[in-house]
Design an enzyme around this catalytic site. Structure first.
Site, PDB file in Angstrom:
ATOM      1  N   SER A 110      20.102 -30.592 -68.379  1.00 16.13           N
ATOM      2  CA  SER A 110      19.468 -29.350 -68.816  1.00 16.13           C
ATOM      3  C   SER A 110      19.309 -29.198 -70.325  1.00 16.13           C
ATOM      4  CB  SER A 110      20.243 -28.143 -68.272  1.00 16.13           C
ATOM      5  OG  SER A 110      20.018 -28.007 -66.892  1.00 16.13           O
TER       6      SER A 110
ATOM      7  N   LYS B 227      21.561 -20.225 -76.670  1.00 23.95           N
ATOM      8  CA  LYS B 227      21.183 -20.090 -75.266  1.00 23.95           C
ATOM      9  C   LYS B 227      21.947 -18.901 -74.691  1.00 23.95           C
ATOM     10  CE  LYS B 227      21.046 -22.734 -70.916  1.00 23.95           C
ATOM     11  NZ  LYS B 227      21.315 -24.050 -70.285  1.00 23.95           N
TER      12      LYS B 227
ATOM     13  N   SER C 117      17.569 -26.298 -67.653  1.00 22.25           N
ATOM     14  CA  SER C 117      17.622 -24.853 -67.748  1.00 22.25           C
ATOM     15  C   SER C 117      17.523 -24.316 -69.175  1.00 22.25           C
ATOM     16  CB  SER C 117      18.942 -24.368 -67.141  1.00 22.25           C
ATOM     17  OG  SER C 117      20.054 -24.836 -67.896  1.00 22.25           O
TER      18      SER C 117
END
Length: 486
Positions: free
Chosen positions: A177, A78, A153
């Site tokens: 998330s 990420k 997210s």
């Protein structure tokens, strides 16, 4: 079928048996990203040259009898984790061209284990969002339906794993998330206990809530990856010096005799009926395997969303104050003076959702409102943590839905922040209490995946992984692949 169809664990076995090389595997996945990511926008940066060099080294190490638990296995990070000499953007214009001078501990640990990094995944800006629509680099599309959100997210990580760009990806979870996007894309999303995995080099959103974790396609893969990531780090003041067990070794135990707690408040009118039915079917499957169920009451859990949206913006307001256009990050041109530089740099660099949370946080921390909002929220947070502690005196794992429904259409909630925030209603409690939690695929609703949510006691990641693994031995929901990405 290509190697991309295999899980992390299967690929590890293939490499060990010399069925293929890490270079061959890496080339296949890079080609897959190149061919399909235009539809998904799951990646911000693809590190093809670095990945192939790392894969070649992994092949050398393996042939020499060296290499760690992840030797030669491809993953995606990420884009919230700092990566040395590679762009780290956090999905924001503020860091659009930021090249990190060091690696996050998570990145270091996985590199030591031999992982090959294919690139950095798209994400909501500074991890603020539940739909991956706040990214400066554009929204991520759900591989199950390109018109739908993959969640956020960590939507880039979840979409990439679901579309078979990589067998696993790192992710972060502040209020759901990791787990919410995993549920919406049919993947495993695992958030460990707060402090289990170092936050050093993970760009902060809300420091008392953020925790690094993984998105994979099976519980076995999550156990393998978490074992490589976790551990004490003296550079992180919130890291806890707790021995890391062999998560993979514990997967074989049955669930017979385990007590599953069903939260009464999580099966109310806010839950989509079909989603609830899939979750109840999953619980029934676990009961058929010898687990028992007990209804538990979390009397303050309904306050988790408002509590979170006081605590998290307050901490984000403080953490993001460093992005001022002076030291690093976006800098406005032709500023008239220092105040103009601050105002325009931050105004240009941050998106609307980040600005909304910064302003909310500044408000609740202000002198006239600190006691009424921030202090009160921290008190309620403690009540929520106490509710979980009492519940775990009677049960081993708390089970329920991960999300109120399957994936929603892109654009449906982006202009309605409150409705968007409520999408994390079942996941936020675990963050407020610092507990490990995960989402496990448990079926489809209207052709879209939904997830079973599991929450465990502090540092009891092993039990969650065992329950998920045993469930996956009896079901095949985690093996489903979006039609356009088979």
């Amino acid at each position: 079928m290509g190697k991309y169809t295999q899980t992390l664990t299967e690929l590890k076995a293939g490499l060990e048996q010399a069925d293929f090389t890490s270079v061959e595997l890496t080339e296949e996945l890079l080609a897959r990203i190149s061919a399909h990511d235009k539809k998904l926008n799951a990646m911000i940066t693809v590190t093809a040259d670095e990945a192939l060099a790392a894969a070649a080294q992994a092949d050398i190490d393996r042939s020499g009898g060296k290499g760690g638990a992840m030797c030669g296995l491809p993953i995606i990070h990420k884009d919230i984790f700092c990566t040395r000499d590679i762009r780290t953007t956090c999905g924001s214009r503020m860091l659009e061209n930021f090249i990190s001078p060091y690696d996050a501990t998570v990145v270091e640990n996985l590199a030591k284990a031999g992982a090959v990094v294919l690139g950095k995944s798209n994400m909501d800006e500074f991890a603020m969002g539940s739909s991956n629509e706040t990214s400066f680099f554009g929204p991520v599309h759900n591989p199950w339906d390109l018109d739908c959100s993959p969640g956020g997210s960590s939507g880039g990580s979840s979409a990439a794993v679901a579309a078979r760009f990589a067998p696993a990806a790192t992710a972060t979870d502040t209020g759901g998330s990791i787990r919410q996007p995993a549920a919406l894309t049919g993947t495993i999303g695992f958030k460990p206990t707060y402090g289990r995995v170092s936050r050093y080099g993970m760009i902060a959103f809300a420091s008392s809530l953020d925790q690094a974790g993984v998105i994979t396609r099976s519980a076995e893969d999550a156990a393998l990856m978490l074992g490589a990531m976790a551990g004490f780090d003296e550079r992180d003041s919130t890291s806890i010096d707790e021995p890391v067990p062999d998560y993979v070794a514990g997967l074989g135990q049955s669930v017979e005799g385990l007590r599953l707690g069903i939260v009464r408040q999580h099966f109310d009118e806010g839950l989509d009926a079909e989603t609830g039915a899939r979750v109840k079917n999953a619980i029934a499957t676990l009961e058929s395997m010898g687990a028992s169920t007990v209804e538990v009451d979390l009397p303050n859990i309904d306050m988790s969303v408002p509590t979170y949206y006081v605590v998290a913006p307050a901490e984000c307001s403080s953490n993001l104050s460093r992005f001022d256009g002076v030291r690093f990050g976006h800098r406005a041109e032709n500023a008239e003076d220092l105040l103009d530089l601050y105002c325009r740099s931050r105004g240009e660099g941050f998106g609307d959702e980040v600005k909304r949370r910064i302003m909310t946080g500044a408000y609740v921390l202000s002198a006239g409102y600190y006691d009424a909002y921030y202090l009160k929220a921290q008190q309620v947070r403690q009540l929520i943590a106490d509710d979980f502690r009492k519940a775990f005196a009677d049960v081993d794992v708390i089970v329920g839905p991960t999300t109120p429904s399957a994936a929603f259409k892109l654009g449906d909630k982006v202009d309605d922040p409150i409705t968007m925030y409520l999408n994390d209603i079942y996941t936020i409690g675990a963050n407020l209490a610092g507990l490990p939690a995960m989402s496990v695929p448990c079926g489809l609703v209207g052709g879209l995946p939904v997830g079973l949510h599991l929450v465990g006691g502090h540092f009891d990641e092993g039990t969650l992984l065992r329950v998920a693994h045993q469930y996956q031995l009896k079901t095949d929901f985690h093996q489903a692949c979006p039609e356009d990405f088979k």
